[in-house]
Design an enzyme around this catalytic site. Structure first.
Site, PDB file in Angstrom:
ATOM      1  N   CYS A 148       0.882  -1.152   0.000  1.00  0.00           N
ATOM      2  CA  CYS A 148       0.000   0.000   0.000  1.00  0.00           C
ATOM      3  C   CYS A 148       0.929   1.213   0.000  1.00  0.00           C
ATOM      4  O   CYS A 148       2.113   1.098  -0.275  1.00  0.00           O
ATOM      5  CB  CYS A 148      -0.965  -0.032   1.182  1.00  0.00           C
ATOM      6  SG  CYS A 148      -0.166   0.041   2.783  1.00  0.00           S
ATOM      7  N   MET A 149       0.447   2.363   0.328  1.00  0.00           N
ATOM      8  CA  MET A 149       1.258   3.577   0.251  1.00  0.00           C
ATOM      9  C   MET A 149       2.488   3.524   1.155  1.00  0.00           C
ATOM     10  O   MET A 149       3.542   4.017   0.791  1.00  0.00           O
ATOM     11  CB  MET A 149       0.417   4.796   0.624  1.00  0.00           C
ATOM     12  CG  MET A 149      -0.659   5.113  -0.379  1.00  0.00           C
ATOM     13  SD  MET A 149       0.020   5.745  -1.903  1.00  0.00           S
ATOM     14  CE  MET A 149       0.287   7.437  -1.450  1.00  0.00           C
TER      15      MET A 149
END
Length: 56
Positions: free
Chosen positions: A27-28
């Site tokens: 994810c980020m």
């Protein structure tokens, strides 16, 4: 070898090698590894790497 290439190599070595990874996604802010054999992972070793904040 660049900074992140070195970190990636060290992470893979500390989780039991590429053959121990059954899935990987991100994810980020996180990398999430699904390992075939969690007993091969060196959690403390990964936590001590420069660039790793925490291991769950």
């Amino acid at each position: 070898m660049g900074k992140f290439s070195k970190l990636a190599t060290e992470i893979v070595e500390n989780i039991g090698g590429a053959d121990n990874v059954s899935d990987l996604y991100h994810c980020m802010t996180r990398l999430r590894f699904k390992l075939k054999d969690t007993s091969k992972a060196n959690k403390k070793g990964v936590e001590q790497l420069d660039g790793v904040i925490t291991v769950v």
